[in-house]
Design a protein around this motif. Structure first.
Motif, PDB file in Angstrom:
ATOM      1  N   UNK A 106       0.759  -0.937  -0.120  1.00 42.38           N
ATOM      2  CA  UNK A 106       0.223   0.264   0.101  1.00 42.38           C
ATOM      3  C   UNK A 106       0.203   1.319   0.329  1.00 42.38           C
ATOM      4  N   UNK A 107       0.551   2.091  -1.288  1.00 37.10           N
ATOM      5  CA  UNK A 107       1.943   3.422  -1.086  1.00 37.10           C
ATOM      6  C   UNK A 107       0.727   4.304  -0.264  1.00 37.10           C
ATOM      7  N   UNK A 108       1.328   4.999   0.578  1.00 36.34           N
ATOM      8  CA  UNK A 108       0.979   6.462   1.199  1.00 36.34           C
ATOM      9  C   UNK A 108       1.455   7.521   0.311  1.00 36.34           C
ATOM     10  N   UNK A 109       1.628   7.909  -0.642  1.00 34.69           N
ATOM     11  CA  UNK A 109       2.097   9.313  -1.857  1.00 34.69           C
ATOM     12  C   UNK A 109       1.038   9.604  -1.963  1.00 34.69           C
ATOM     13  N   UNK A 110       1.286  10.946  -2.582  1.00 36.44           N
ATOM     14  CA  UNK A 110       0.267  11.391  -2.677  1.00 36.44           C
ATOM     15  C   UNK A 110      -0.931  11.059  -3.531  1.00 36.44           C
ATOM     16  N   UNK A 111      -0.733  10.237  -4.401  1.00 36.20           N
ATOM     17  CA  UNK A 111      -1.613   9.272  -5.519  1.00 36.20           C
ATOM     18  C   UNK A 111      -2.378   9.313  -4.827  1.00 36.20           C
ATOM     19  N   UNK A 112      -2.644   8.888  -3.562  1.00 32.35           N
ATOM     20  CA  UNK A 112      -3.432   8.103  -2.562  1.00 32.35           C
ATOM     21  C   UNK A 112      -4.263   8.818  -2.185  1.00 32.35           C
ATOM     22  N   UNK A 113      -4.153  10.344  -1.311  1.00 31.17           N
ATOM     23  CA  UNK A 113      -4.439  11.497  -1.067  1.00 31.17           C
ATOM     24  C   UNK A 113      -4.869  11.486  -2.533  1.00 31.17           C
ATOM     25  N   UNK A 114      -4.524  11.725  -3.039  1.00 33.09           N
ATOM     26  CA  UNK A 114      -5.412  12.222  -4.158  1.00 33.09           C
ATOM     27  C   UNK A 114      -7.117  11.979  -5.160  1.00 33.09           C
ATOM     28  N   UNK A 138      -8.343  10.154  -2.874  1.00 33.46           N
ATOM     29  CA  UNK A 138      -9.693  10.483  -2.028  1.00 33.46           C
ATOM     30  C   UNK A 138     -10.376  11.413  -3.026  1.00 33.46           C
ATOM     31  N   UNK A 139      -9.160  12.871  -3.365  1.00 38.67           N
ATOM     32  CA  UNK A 139     -10.338  14.021  -3.672  1.00 38.67           C
ATOM     33  C   UNK A 139     -10.781  13.799  -5.128  1.00 38.67           C
TER      34      UNK A 139
END
Lengths: 333, 349, 337
Positions: free
Chosen positions: A1-9, A11-12
């Motif tokens: 599971x990566x928790x880079x910005x990609x993931x937060x994005x 969510x957006x």
């Protein structure tokens, strides 16, 4: 599971998709009618729905079918039974007169017994589902809305009931209850046996609905429309059954339509084990139990009730799934 | 927009169109939007729900689901064309060249990992050669830079342990980890209290001066825009209706929708008893955008049926340098209406 | 002066919570001793940031929450001790409008049923029938009475808020608590709803407690304003006093933080408060604002300032060192920490 910005994005994206969703506009359709339209568009649900309706009508109209078919479920055709107690002819005696053939030994008509078995099975399953749903709604809604110690007690009872092994309990309770009312040599009336079965199902089955309703109510009770009713002086009854209940119909309907097939198999299982309905009352479980001894010699006797019960349960389950998709379009896909 | 006029803008959006397919029909979320933005400048995109302001920025980030979205037009970032870029290439760009700040930092941060770990990961995604210690140092510097006290301690905390304002600072720190040239802030202060909002807006302005990045600030709040933006793009029904410097749009707005927005917000100054002048009606559905100018059904000055209900007005330059307006009314008429009827009421005085 | 419609004294609400691994009980002091009056036909604005207790206060006024202490006198009668039955006739005079136009309407009820709910619950049968009354109400709030049979999801946010207002008006109340009635709406729709509320106030002689975080909207709607911070009123008075001549440092900071379109281009010094609002679980001793206040002295930590009228202006201020009169927020010197 990566928790880079990609993931937060990611969510957006979901969050941003919401405001884009079209406004429903002034189409004049109630939530129920929208769900109906979605159900209509679901082919699987519609086909299984029609199969379901067919079975229900067949079960309800059993005496009428008997009239047209011309054979009663208790009539014995000993002249069509061979010496080895198997029916004469192919496929367990299938003929123009006996569509699904005859029972070995007693020589009763399988088709009309299935039609009446359908009636027994559906009556027990639907009554049990109605009872459990009703009980589940009331207890769930009360526990969810009132909270506090009432919720604690009901939740504890739910957990307790879920922990009890149903089958063992049923095996134990059935003879005990019967012995309490009838002597060992008494004929036990069919309505009594059916009543005890429904009671057993209700005793164990309400917990699922109650849990479901309780969860829904907890998420609904903080909504402002409930507060609006309270601020206008609404009593408990109004809030529970006028404000909250209409918002619970969707999950209740789904759980009801999925409970029915559960009780159909449950009833068949109990009767199979000999603690439900007994011969001569026509019933799936009893038939399958008896047919097992002929599985090698007369497989048709096993296949016909097996296929009917399979189709019945499948139709109910598929329709229940379709109903869930229609009532809550966000739940899947 | 005389600023850096010689060089091409860092971000250039040309005739951007974003469409979604839904069960109820095609949604034209963005319908032909063009603008440019230089580094060091802040563009405020203003509009109501369904105006297409958020969709525009998500298109720049490349965050739309390609399966149900059609994007046409051009988005050039530092000379590189983004429309049609592969997912992998876009991912390399995101966070490094362009970063985003969301309205709700709690849902944009991962709840199960410490803030420090998320910051470090964000940095190392784009700096694979960087050591953990380097990334950690960078995270500390950024937290300190965005004004989080005791950053070495806060690094080990989880998002839920931060207050709303502090969480938004973490989000800003995260977006700045890779020193992006373009920062998109989607309603960054809407969920915050006004005293905290002021802190965050000040912080953004400071950081922009320091990092010389371009900022797109998406908001419904004209007050926020008037304070921090250099340029304003007003959107309505998926189209840009007015674009200019903050001074041009605030002092001499030429689109009836902009007038309506300005007249419908109450102010801390002026006579509080004066009635607000709301725009009548409701924002349009993007499935069924009105013909011609999308604003014409709500516009008090529309010339119906021709041309307002029939033709889509182009976003055309007016006399003032760089100020563009999409309205069929002739410019002298617009100026006359604004000075005679609008300017003296409400906040526009 | 006439008897106030609503007289609130010492209103307090503490929520019990369990904290930490030990589960030790402690109290969130959401509202901590409020005093204010609302007269018939007037609006009191309650402003403050999140966690200041303004919403809790509104909920207590309509008895959706039980106060921990204090009294709420409505038309001279303390309603905090009344049972549901005794409360009934008063409920009709005391209604609430909610913030969220989506969750405040029952999605499974038609508009007609929603607006008629207060009539049904209280067994009121208006002359001409319930339907006629509901249609009259829909017309009053600017909706098409033909839409009686439609469902909430068919309406936009602004229209839904109008339905909520019609419901609040059904029993012809004397006082309405409006809890952030426009903050969930689009800018152009906010003005429509604010104008509608003002119009209704004039026509029906309604009193409002108008709760909002938007200072400009509160100023536009309320003649009298109370500024709240961490469960306390820090300043209360006439609109002009509060907005033109604020004396509490918090009011001043709050006003200067508002990004105001009208102030565009005017050079002004802003007061920048540092940090966030402290938790009401453990509010600072003495003056609760002292941890963010640039004027705080030792006395602020030990002694709680009373809410009093200070010399030089009309409003009541709870501060040991009120701002001098005649200095507007715009002209104060930079006081950032």
């Amino acid at each position: 599971m990566s928790l880079s910005q990609i993931e937060t994005e990611t969510a957006g994206v979901d969050a941003a998709a919401a405001p884009v969703a079209p406004q429903p506009g002034m189409v004049g359709r109630s939530p129920g009618r929208l769900a109906w339209a979605r159900l209509r568009a679901n082919r699987t649900a519609m086909v299984s729905g029609w199969i379901m309706v067919f079975f229900v009508v067949l079960g309800l109209a059993a005496p009428l079918v008997e009239l047209v078919y011309g054979i009663s479920p208790f009539e014995q055709f000993q002249d069509k039974i061979a010496n080895n107690s198997l029916p004469l002819g192919y496929l367990g005696g299938v003929s123009g007169e006996h569509w699904f053939g005859l029972e070995p030994q007693l020589g009763r008509d399988i088709f009309i017994r299935l039609v009446y078995g359908l009636r027994t099975s559906l009556f027990i399953a639907v009554s049990a589902a109605l009872l459990t749903t009703g009980l589940g709604i009331v207890l769930g809604i009360v526990a969810g809305y009132l909270g506090g110690w009432i919720d604690a007690v009901i939740s504890w009872v739910i957990d307790f009931a879920l922990a009890l092994p149903f089958l063992i309990f049923a095996l134990a309770i059935m003879p005990t209850v019967t012995a309490r009312f009838y002597g060992p040599r008494d004929e036990i009336p069919v309505p009594f046996r059916i009543g005890v079965m429904i009671f057993l199902f209700a005793l164990f089955g309400w917990t699922g609905t109650a849990r479901l309703v309780r969860g829904q109510v907890i998420s609904l009770r903080e909504r402002e429309f409930v507060e609006a009713a309270r601020a206008s002086g609404a009593g408990l009854f109004h809030i529970l059954f006028r404000q909250l209940l209409p918002n619970l119909w969707a999950p209740i309907l789904v759980s009801f339509s999925l409970a029915v097939p559960g009780y159909i198999t449950g009833e068949a299982a109990l009767s199979f084990l000999g603690i439900g309905v007994v011969d001569p009352t026509p019933d799936f479980g009893v038939m399958i139990n008896k047919s097992l001894s002929y599985a090698q010699t007369d497989p048709a006797y096993l296949i016909f009730p097996g296929v009917v019960i399979f189709l019945l349960v499948l139709a109910f389950n598929l329709f229940g799934d379709g109903l869930r998709d229609a009532l809550d379009p966000k739940s899947s896909r | 927009m005389t600023h850096d006029a010689a060089s091409p803008p860092y971000l250039q959006v040309d005739d951007l169109r974003v469409r979604f397919n839904t069960a109820d029909g095609e949604v034209r979320a963005v319908d032909g939007v063009s603008f440019g933005l230089h580094r060091g400048r802040t563009l405020g995109i203003v509009g109501e729900s369904g105006s297409g302001k958020s969709v525009t920025s998500l298109a720049v980030m490349g965050l739309h689901d390609p399966a149900r979205t059609r994007i046409t037009g051009g988005i050039s970032l530092g000379g590189r064309q983004l429309v049609g870029l592969s997912d992998g290439d876009m991912r390399k760009l995101r966070g490094r060249d362009v970063a985003m700040i969301f309205q709700d930092p709690l849902s944009a941060l991962h709840p199960f990992y410490t803030v420090g770990r998320q910051l470090v990961e964000a940095y190392r995604t784009h700096h694979p050669d960087a050591s953990k210690a380097q990334a950690r140092q960078r995270a500390l510097d950024m937290l300190d830079r965005v004004g989080i006290p005791q950053p070495d301690r806060r690094l080990h905390q989880y998002p839920h342990e931060f207050s709303g304002g502090m969480r938004q600072r973490v989000m800003i720190a995260m977006s700045l980890m890779n020193d992006p040239a373009l920062l998109i802030a989607d309603e960054p202060t809407t969920a915050l209290d006004v005293t905290v909002q002021a802190q965050i807006l000040d912080l953004l302005a400071d950081l922009q001066r320091e990092f010389h990045s371009a900022i797109i600030l998406i908001t419904h709040d004209l007050g926020v825009v008037s304070q921090v933006a250099d340029e304003v793009l007003v959107m309505y029904g998926g189209r840009a209706v007015e674009h200019g410097t903050v001074a041009q749009v605030m002092r001499g707005p030429q689109h009836p929708y902009t007038w309506g927005l300005l007249a419908s917000i109450p102010s801390l100054h002026g006579d509080p008893e004066v009635e607000l002048k709301p725009i009548k009606g409701n924002p349009p559905s993007l499935i069924n955008v009105p013909t011609g100018c999308a604003f014409h059904p709500r516009c008090a000055y529309a010339m119906k049926p021709e041309p307002c209900a029939a033709q889509v007005p182009q976003l055309l330059a007016v006399q003032a340098d760089g100020h563009r307006v999409a309205c069929h009314l002739p410019e002298p008429e617009r100026i006359r209406i604004y000075t005679d009827e609008i300017a003296h009421v409400g906040v526009a005085q | 002066m006439t008897q106030p419609l609503l007289k609130v004294r010492g209103l307090t609400k503490h929520f019990a919570v369990r904290q930490g691994a030990t589960g030790a009980k402690s109290a969130v002091r959401a509202v901590d001793g409020l005093d204010f009056d609302v007269h018939a036909g007037e609006t009191l604005g309650l402003v403050g940031e999140s966690g200041c207790g303004k919403t809790t206060t509104g909920r207590m006024l309509v008895r959706l929450l039980e106060p921990t202490a204090g009294s709420i006198e409505f038309q001279g009668r303390d309603i905090t001790k009344l049972g549901r039955r005794a409360m009934r006739p008063l409920r009709q005079d005391l209604q609430i409008i909610f913030q969220d136009p989506y969750s405040s309407l029952n999605p499974r009820h038609t508009v007609g049923k929603i607006v008629a709910m207060p009539l049904e619950v209280n067994g009121v049968n208006p002359p001409g029938g319930v339907k006629a009354r509901v249609q009259e109400l829909l017309e009053l709030v600017g909706l098409n009475p033909e839409h009686y049979n439609r469902f909430p999801h068919e309406f936009s946010g602004g229209q839904r808020q109008r339905i909520g207002i019609a419901r609040a008006l059904a029993l012809r109340p004397k006082l309405i608590v409006a809890d952030e009635p426009v903050s969930a709406l689009d800018v152009s729709i906010q003005a429509q709803v604010v104008n509608l509320l003002r119009e209704l106030q004039r026509e029906l002689d309604l009193a409002f407690v108008f709760i909002a975080h938007d200072l400009a909207i509160v100023r536009h709607f309320s003649r009298r304003v109370a500024v709240m911070y961490l469960g306390k009123v820090v300043e209360i008075g006439d609109r002009a006093d509060i907005y033109e001549r604020p004396r509490h440092p918090y009011t001043k900071a709050l006003l200067s933080a508002v990004p105001d379109v009208a102030a565009f281009g005017e050079p002004r010094q802003r007061i920048r408060l540092t940090g966030d609002v402290p938790t009401p679980l453990n509010p600072p001793s003495g003056c609760r604002f002292r941890t963010r206040c640039w004027k705080a002295q030792d006395v602020c930590a030990t002694e709680e300032p009373p809410l009093l009228v200070r010399e030089g202006s009309g409003q009541e201020v709870a501060c040991h060192f009120p701002e001098p009169v005649g200095v507007g927020a715009e002209h104060v010197s930079e006081v950032a920490a």
